[in-house]
Design an enzyme around this catalytic site. Structure first.
Site, PDB file in Angstrom:
ATOM      1  N   ASP B 380      -4.207   0.633  -6.531  1.00  0.00           N
ATOM      2  CA  ASP B 380      -4.582   1.740  -5.652  1.00  0.00           C
ATOM      3  C   ASP B 380      -5.946   1.461  -5.004  1.00  0.00           C
ATOM      4  O   ASP B 380      -6.935   1.196  -5.701  1.00  0.00           O
ATOM      5  CB  ASP B 380      -4.660   3.012  -6.511  1.00  0.00           C
ATOM      6  CG  ASP B 380      -4.797   4.268  -5.687  1.00  0.00           C
ATOM      7  OD1 ASP B 380      -3.827   4.623  -4.997  1.00  0.00           O
ATOM      8  OD2 ASP B 380      -5.885   4.884  -5.744  1.00  0.00           O
ATOM      9  N   GLU B 409      -2.728  -2.080  -2.413  1.00  0.00           N
ATOM     10  CA  GLU B 409      -2.503  -0.899  -1.579  1.00  0.00           C
ATOM     11  C   GLU B 409      -3.767  -0.648  -0.757  1.00  0.00           C
ATOM     12  O   GLU B 409      -4.559   0.225  -1.051  1.00  0.00           O
ATOM     13  CB  GLU B 409      -2.171   0.332  -2.436  1.00  0.00           C
ATOM     14  CG  GLU B 409      -1.721   1.533  -1.618  1.00  0.00           C
ATOM     15  CD  GLU B 409      -2.780   2.630  -1.469  1.00  0.00           C
ATOM     16  OE1 GLU B 409      -2.524   3.583  -0.720  1.00  0.00           O
ATOM     17  OE2 GLU B 409      -3.858   2.537  -2.097  1.00  0.00           O
TER      18      GLU B 409
END
Lengths: 664, 664
Positions: B380, B409
């Site tokens: 993330d 990401e």
């Protein structure tokens, strides 16, 4: 992770530093006094702002100069650095997270949103106060009020704060962020002639005023004013050494059948000496020294030819047989490109066990002529000697003699030509002689000036050489020669011609399909009528005068092509690097060149002037002033009409002047 | 020159070695079993021929494997190397002047010109005889006759000599030329799923069959067959950890006003635990392990989310306050992008004095889940943590666990996304979701597959994510979703979707202009009707079946665009790397994809098939076999007509078959 109690690694990443030749293995090129653009990618994780700097120093100095780099978008940063004198420079890019700048930037957002910033002011104080403690003089004054307000818990008057200025002030005196650093890269700065030069090649033996007589250095001295009038500043002489007699070539390269044949100057060496000797018929060392001095008085460098090969009569053949390759029968191997044989030339064996002595001897040859005032060398076929040899010889010479320049005479495969430039050759011959169509000129010049090639490869455009009389010239006339001179002298900051056959527009090849001159000077003494009305010398003088007058023509990187709707017409401009366009100073004006590639027929077209490139706007009229004819036209906007008649001029060298005129 | 009695430096120059990421600072990427193309410039002075080789080894092995490189023109050399297993490989290019090859080449020219070669035969003997003396077995036999003839003073029968073969033979056993060597570069080989993968993201808490009930790992286990039927091989779960309650967000990201609000899984940590704990409502470690094992039985990797941030309730906030940034009043600094505040998230302070302990703890978190069988991580916002952190963490994990893959990401600036890939991320999210027009798809894919970016950046194409419901999808319908799936799954070897909202074609944004889903699962438990007739799951299954069946679709580098005279239609092909085109083996056939970008209206066009790319000739007919509809068309030559009706199909995935058919 290695266990360590030091601070975390620096957060910024620095990449793609420019100029950087072959991952930094080689130096980029610049000239002394020139502003060099350094750029790099720099970015960090998250949203914190960065402080990015380039540090540079001359290799002889210990102290680094630091220049703040500016963001130009897409995580790219840029700065200009000025290399004051010749020599090697190191440079390195540094970046750190700028916590103070980030804080200030965020403070503005918080204040604009009317948030309570009392805690934030204390954060800012922690960042700025240590800088104030260390700053003195003007820096201290610049910080005092700002820090004072923070200390008093009052929000600074952000409308009055220059973020860049105060951020630089704080950063100069205090930072807590570890700095990321790029590798150290190199730039070699040479004197200006490395970048901007006008060459003229002549065979000294053809300079005698008396028919049938071998020319001498004194004759060349008498020719100097002619050369200077042409506008040349490098006078290149083919080898001036004694010429071998074994397997000597006669006229047009055929085997010699007469004792009167003078041989090729590239068949170097006879019992009278080798690479440090002077051909007796040319004169003495004293004569040579006088020539060099007289040329220097006229701003002209005398360039010699470094042709590292020997005739079978060279003293080294007997003194140093170990410097040559031998065949199984003990004979020395002559030059060959099987099945072709060149029995008048013995190549040196750069791979000999005794390479160290050989290489040293060749350095000594070079330094010998440097000792006689020679500051420019044209190197014959450098691509047939090991790259490692040049990579050692050139910087070794330049270490003590940074004024010495080397031109690589390599007409070979693209990567080899580039490699020679990377490893240190100051200038390079090019494929220009064979680039005649608009599309190929644009393509080639774009590669030379707009890609990384421009960082290390300085093109020198020659329309002809003693070995190259192109088909275009053979089938052309004096108008063709003017076109080629105009292209060479305005597309490239350095150009050269082999004269007097060039300015006299000699077109006869040895035979159809050959690029050799008929009865070329490589094998014969020739005599020329320099005063011939057919000579384009006056045109060349005007061309070179324009090159001297206009700074823009002395640079390659600012070349830009402009659209013109006729394939026979080519249009391009040059501007002074770092300038934004129009100038009231004549020397600093942009130059727009339009050439009619068709030397026979009148051609006309609409040109689409790229106004942004020249710093022009759509509505204000401007003057294009032809430096060849002294005619002036008032233009407006981008679309303008051009008509060129080969019998009148091969093209225009327009100085683009502001409507108010210029100071000459 | 340093004084030395060793032989002269090697004459060849090696440059521009490929693959080489950022001057060799980072590893290029490959997958185990893949053939990797290595290329380099190599040339020397003069006309001598070169022998160029690439040497490579797995970093755990000492022995280098050498492969001869072949000249491909313009001084470029190329070879394919096969990286057998996963791990880091080193490779290096070597070049030497090949005196024997040069001699043989010149001998041919001499013989053809009927020159006396008796001396030359003795030269050849000197070069070849030492090799014969050292060679054994087949090598010796291969050399004996050739050397024997030289020894007897007889010219070899050149018509029977294979220059490459005998040159390699001699070179293998004897050479006198010093070797030039490039720097050593790195390639990291990962397992095949690094290159070819199909991702499916779901929120476990939304998988319960019972309305209003929190889903569990057991429910996810029950969903596995559905996921496998879709053709996914990576099942990615958003954070599975306890969720904080402080400043918890409610539906649509608004402040929570109900105790029933489940909060965002990315607000990690509560008194029940942090990054190594499991949210109690999802189940136990045992349940998780069972899920991972059951997935593995179906060929599916379970991927977890590495979201290195904390809720204010995370145990680290009290156990390790030194891992967070503090404000002057002693409070921990929550996430901000001034003036925006994210009070439910405490970022970790990667620059803390205690960075070493923090970084180690994060590695431990990662290894903890690796210990539970997790082999894929979706990371993330990696771009808000230091690059140096990932550059250390990823190889540290892969050193012991080369099977572990990391997906970055990062939807951020281009250079930052590339940097994450360079430093080690296996795969990367991309801008695909926002590339909708033909020209921008072609431009973006060309950058990703045809530039150096392809050496290190593996794109993973997601048409949607929990944060990204694009305007195109919002204003589209199921036909639009099929177009986007078809593009993602055939343009990129790795693609993924966030379901079930993707296959159920959910189009409602939180509000006009937002890319957030209305009532999105980030803040709520949702329940879906997977059996809805509106679902495009059957289409996705067919698409993924084609991806599994066709090797060409499992690679990115062979992507080529084909001309098609309608801006609403896009055409591209993929071929199996190293293959020359048509194959009787169905799996190895080229694939030609044509997509109708207009999901509403029928579009038709003439396609201009690039026959050379597919290994087709102008006259022989070929069959294009649509793997979506199983229809076959016989085509001939390059111009063929295509018509696509959105209500029938979003496009064709044509397997290009030879006229004789294929073996399935």
């Amino acid at each position: 992770m290695e266990t360590s109690n030091r601070s975390a690694p620096p957060r910024p990443v620095i990449a793609d530093v420019h100029p950087r030749v072959e991952d930094g293995r080689y130096d980029a090129k610049a000239t002394a006094g020139e502003l060099v653009e350094v750029s790099a990618d720099a970015f960090a994780d998250g949203h914190d702002l960065l402080a990015v700097e380039v540090a540079y120093r001359h290799e002889s100095k210990r102290r680094w100069t630091r220049v703040r780099m500016a963001s130009v978008g897409n995580d790219r940063w840029r700065a200009m650095i000025e290399l004051a004198g010749p020599g090697r420079y190191h440079f390195q890019v540094h970046a750190r997270v700028d916590h103070f700048a980030t804080w200030l930037h965020e403070l503005r957002a918080r204040v604009a949103a009317r948030q309570d910033v009392s805690l934030e002011l204390r954060v800012g104080l922690e960042l700025a106060k240590p800088a104030l403690a260390k700053a003195k003089g003007a820096d201290r004054a610049g910080l005092a009020e700002f820090v004072g307000r923070l200390e008093a818990g009052r929000t600074p008057d952000l409308a009055d704060v220059d973020d860049h200025e105060i951020t630089a002030l704080v950063g100069r005196h205090h930072t807590t962020s570890p700095e990321a650093s790029s590798a150290v890269y190199g730039i070699r700065a040479e004197r200006e002639r490395a970048r901007f030069s006008t060459w003229y090649e002549l065979f000294p033996r053809s300079t005698s005023a008396r028919r049938g007589t071998h020319g001498t250095f004194r004759d060349v001295l008498d020719r100097l004013d002619y050369v200077a009038d042409l506008g040349a500043d490098v006078l290149y002489l083919p080898p001036i050494h004694p010429i071998g007699t074994t397997a000597r070539k006669g006229p047009n390269g055929a085997p010699s059948r007469s004792k009167k044949d003078v041989g090729s100057p590239w068949a170097i060496g006879s019992p009278e000496g080798g690479h440090t000797a002077i051909h007796p018929e040319l004169g003495s060392y004293e004569d040579f020294d006088k020539l060099v001095a007289a040329a220097r008085d006229r701003g002209i460098d005398v360039a010699l030819d470094l042709a590292f090969q020997c005739s079978p009569d060279h003293p080294w053949v007997t003194e140093h047989p170990e410097w040559f390759k031998h065949r199984p029968d003990g004979s020395i191997r002559y030059a060959e490109n099987p099945p072709k044989k060149y029995e008048d030339v013995y190549p040196l064996d750069f791979e000999t066990e005794h390479w160290h002595a050989l290489w040293s001897a060749l350095l000594d040859v070079t330094l010998f002529w440097v000792g006689h005032g020679v500051t420019v060398f044209r190197v014959d076929n450098p691509h047939t000697k090991p790259f490692a040899f040049w990579e050692w010889l050139i910087p070794t010479v330049q270490q003590e003699h940074p004024e010495v320049l080397f031109l690589a005479e390599a007409f070979t495969r693209p990567k080899i030509m580039k490699q020679l430039a990377k490893l240190g050759f100051t200038q390079s011959y090019t494929y220009f002689a064979w680039r005649t169509e608009k599309w190929e000129l644009e393509q080639y010049l774009t590669e030379l000036t707009k890609t990384d090639v421009a960082d290390y490869f300085r093109p020198n455009f020659w329309p002809n050489t003693p070995d190259i009389l192109t088909a275009q010239l053979q089938h052309g006339d004096r108008r063709t020669f003017m076109v080629r001179a105009l292209l060479a002298g305005t597309l490239a900051a350095s150009w050269g011609m082999y004269g007097p056959v060039f300015e006299l527009c000699e077109t006869r090849p040895r035979h159809e399909g050959s690029e050799e001159y008929l009865d070329g000077e490589k094998y014969e003494i020739r005599r020329y009528d320099l005063a011939s009305p057919a000579s384009i010398a006056p045109f060349i003088s005007r061309l070179n005068a324009a090159r001297r007058a206009q700074t823009a023509l002395q640079h390659d990187r600012t070349l830009e092509f402009h659209g013109i709707d006729n394939d026979q017409l080519i249009a391009y401009s040059k501007t002074v690097p770092g300038s934004s366009g129009l100038s009231a100073d004549a020397a600093e004006c942009p130059v727009l060149v339009i050439v009619n590639l068709d030397a026979r027929y009148r051609q006309s077209a609409w040109i689409d002037v790229r106004l942004d490139v020249l710093g022009l706007d759509v509505t204000t009229p401007y003057v294009v002033h032809d430096l060849l004819t002294d005619q002036r036209y008032e233009w407006r906007g981008s679309r303008n009409f051009v008509i060129l008649e080969p019998d009148v001029t091969p093209g225009h060298i327009f100085r683009v002047e502001p409507p108010g005129g210029v100071l000459e």
